[in-house]
Design an enzyme around this catalytic site. Structure first.
Site, mmCIF file in Angstrom:
data_model
loop_
_atom_site.group_PDB
_atom_site.id
_atom_site.type_symbol
_atom_site.label_atom_id
_atom_site.label_comp_id
_atom_site.label_asym_id
_atom_site.label_seq_id
_atom_site.Cartn_x
_atom_site.Cartn_y
_atom_site.Cartn_z
ATOM 1 N N TYR A 76 -15.664 10.939 -18.839
ATOM 2 C CA TYR A 76 -15.944 9.534 -18.574
ATOM 3 C C TYR A 76 -17.046 9.453 -17.499
ATOM 4 O O TYR A 76 -17.003 10.197 -16.510
ATOM 5 C CB TYR A 76 -14.664 8.852 -18.094
ATOM 6 C CG TYR A 76 -14.888 7.443 -17.642
ATOM 7 C CD1 TYR A 76 -15.168 6.449 -18.570
ATOM 8 C CD2 TYR A 76 -14.868 7.113 -16.293
ATOM 9 C CE1 TYR A 76 -15.412 5.150 -18.149
ATOM 10 C CE2 TYR A 76 -15.101 5.814 -15.879
ATOM 11 C CZ TYR A 76 -15.378 4.838 -16.808
ATOM 12 O OH TYR A 76 -15.621 3.565 -16.409
ATOM 13 N N ASP A 122 -7.297 13.227 -18.131
ATOM 14 C CA ASP A 122 -7.512 11.790 -18.287
ATOM 15 C C ASP A 122 -7.028 11.451 -19.700
ATOM 16 O O ASP A 122 -7.667 11.804 -20.684
ATOM 17 C CB ASP A 122 -9.003 11.477 -18.111
ATOM 18 C CG ASP A 122 -9.304 9.989 -18.211
ATOM 19 O OD1 ASP A 122 -8.533 9.274 -18.871
ATOM 20 O OD2 ASP A 122 -10.329 9.552 -17.649
ATOM 21 N N LYS A 143 -7.536 0.015 -20.026
ATOM 22 C CA LYS A 143 -7.788 0.189 -21.454
ATOM 23 C C LYS A 143 -6.524 -0.117 -22.262
ATOM 24 O O LYS A 143 -6.100 -1.252 -22.307
ATOM 25 C CB LYS A 143 -8.347 1.592 -21.703
ATOM 26 C CG LYS A 143 -9.479 1.985 -20.747
ATOM 27 C CD LYS A 143 -10.696 1.096 -20.841
ATOM 28 C CE LYS A 143 -11.633 1.210 -19.641
ATOM 29 N NZ LYS A 143 -12.066 2.559 -19.284
ATOM 30 N N ARG A 180 0.816 -1.219 0.000
ATOM 31 C CA ARG A 180 0.000 0.000 0.000
ATOM 32 C C ARG A 180 0.850 1.269 0.000
ATOM 33 O O ARG A 180 0.339 2.365 -0.207
ATOM 34 C CB ARG A 180 -0.985 0.009 1.184
ATOM 35 C CG ARG A 180 -1.989 1.151 1.121
ATOM 36 C CD ARG A 180 -3.089 1.038 2.147
ATOM 37 N NE ARG A 180 -2.614 0.626 3.445
ATOM 38 C CZ ARG A 180 -1.996 1.429 4.329
ATOM 39 N NH1 ARG A 180 -1.800 2.696 4.033
ATOM 40 N NH2 ARG A 180 -1.605 0.965 5.484
HETATM 41 C C1 LIG Z 1 -12.512 3.207 -18.198
HETATM 42 C C2 LIG Z 1 -12.183 4.641 -18.035
HETATM 43 C C3 LIG Z 1 -11.968 5.201 -16.763
HETATM 44 C C4 LIG Z 1 -12.135 4.414 -15.470
HETATM 45 O O1 LIG Z 1 -11.229 3.400 -15.362
HETATM 46 P P1 LIG Z 1 -11.479 2.044 -14.501
HETATM 47 O O2 LIG Z 1 -10.223 1.302 -14.715
HETATM 48 O O3 LIG Z 1 -12.698 1.396 -15.088
HETATM 49 O O4 LIG Z 1 -11.707 2.465 -13.095
HETATM 50 C C5 LIG Z 1 -11.622 6.528 -16.690
HETATM 51 N N1 LIG Z 1 -11.515 7.286 -17.799
HETATM 52 C C6 LIG Z 1 -11.729 6.793 -19.032
HETATM 53 C C7 LIG Z 1 -11.594 7.686 -20.212
HETATM 54 C C8 LIG Z 1 -12.069 5.457 -19.201
HETATM 55 O O5 LIG Z 1 -12.293 4.983 -20.424
#
Ligand SMILES: *Cc1c(COP(=O)(O)O)cnc(C)c1O
Length: 389
Positions: free
Chosen positions: A102, A174, A199, A48
């Protein structure tokens, strides 16, 4: 600044690797210990604390990929996003968020900030002016997403970076949709880069993880919040993620190429109304995307002609899977109206330009001919069913 002069695929494959001094194995050994000696060692290791051998090694690779000084790996994209936001916000503060985000991030903003006494504003557009208009004396963070979900709008990285600096605000992005292969926001003055590593970094639809990359100063601050929220990633998944990232460059470049070809194919199809892809010259953000991205990405969206029912089209696809997630090596489609944007009112969707017939398409690495054949057979089945008997 990128001090790592190696090529991108070399960085993906080798940066941060652990050496197997015991057996001289070809890949990083996996250390699963959650307990480490504290006597006679200068680092107090604990999962952690984000500092087990595998976590530290992967963080080096991630920092190099985002041209950052440091990085941390989390148990999900949302763990990274929530930790990153809460590291820079406290009661009385205000944040400006881009209007299309998102869904999970949007949900975090509208359900959590108020509890902590944090106020927030969504922009009314994607221009730098739209962000500046929302800035208040107590604004501490500007939060963007480019290319955005699901219409692939493009936000000006350099413009936002400068705006944030002018007002002494932290800028956060992001960067999930672009991946570090296509876009390095830190080079354009953005402070904090977030990823859902679920992703493109994972890339095979089998890893859930998140990443934050930034300067040492910002990462030190994020670390203090991160150890409190405890959203670290287990070493086994860290090790799998390291393996996945080795091929990220070749995967994402193949997906870029497929998306470009698919966007051109769909644009030329008489069965398709609109195609949204920053690589198309007709896309309003094309010039900006060209100036700040190395590739236009593997995501696009489109609308079928009104006489072709999208859910019937989904049913008849054989190769391309209707799927909730994105960025895997397999091609997937999704209806934002039925899934990611289902909770939004039809009016709000319309305001954001998200038509009910919109289809989000995540391109995989399959051969283009096979993808096109699948789309054509599905469309012709829907059409033949619609014909009066
Ligand atoms: C999937 C996604 C997230 C969240 O990610 P998790 O791994 O599902 O928590 C955040 N931003 C974007 C653009 C995403 O596609």
């Amino acid at each position: 600044m990128n001090t790592d002069k190696k090529g991108i695929n070399t960085t993906c494959t080798h940066t941060g690797e652990l050496e197997d001094t015991q057996f001289k194995g070809a890949v990083s050994p996996l250390y699963m210990s959650t307990s480490y000696a504290f006597e006679d060692v200068d680092i107090k290791r604990y999962p952690r604390y984000f500092n087990t051998p595998n976590q530290e090694a992967l963080c080096k690779k991630l920092a190099a990929l985002e041209h950052a000084k440091a990085a941390l790996i989390f148990g999900s994209g949302m763990a990274a996003i929530s930790t990153g936001l809460m590291a820079f916000l406290q009661a009385g503060d205000h944040i400006v968020l881009q209007q299309t985000l998102y869904g999970g991030t949007y949900n975090f903003a509208v359900t959590q900030f108020e509890k902590y006494g944090i106020s927030y504003s969504f922009t009314n557009g994607w221009e730098v002016d739209d962000f500046e208009r929302e800035i208040r004396p107590n604004t501490k963070v500007i939060y963007i997403e480019t290319p955005s979900n699901p219409l692939l709008t493009i936000t000006d990285l350099e413009g936002i970076g400068q705006l944030a600096k002018k007002h002494g605000i932290v800028s956060m992005i992001d960067n999930t949709f672009a991946s570090p292969i296509n876009q390095n926001p830190i080079d354009y003055g953005i402070d904090v880069v977030l990823h859902s590593a679920t992703k493109y970094m994972g890339g095979h639809s089998d890893i859930c993880a998140g990443v934050i990359a930034a300067s040492q100063e910002h990462m030190d601050k994020i670390f203090q919040t991160a150890i409190c929220f405890g959203g670290s990633l287990s070493d086994y998944t860290v090790w799998l993620l390291e393996r996945s990232i080795k091929t990220m460059g070749i995967r994402v470049n193949a997906q870029n190429a497929n998306a470009m070809k698919m966007a051109a194919y769909l644009s030329a199809s008489k069965d398709v109304e609109n195609v949204y892809y920053p690589g198309l010259e007709t896309h309003p953000g094309h010039a900006l995307a060209k100036s700040q991205m190395k590739g236009f990405g593997g995501m696009l969206s489109f609308e079928l002609n009104s006489e072709i029912d999208a859910s019937l089209f989904f049913k008849h696809l054989k190769l391309i899977k209707p799927s909730m997630s994105l960025a895997g090596i397999e091609s997937t489609v999704l209806s934002p109206m039925q899934t990611s944007h289902a909770l939004m009112s039809p009016e709000d969707r319309k305001k954001q330009g998200i038509k009910d017939s919109l289809i989000r398409f995540s391109l995989g690495i399959e051969e283009m001919e096979d993808l096109v054949r699948d789309i054509e057979q599905a469309i012709s089945k829907v059409k033949s069913m619609a014909m009066p008997v």
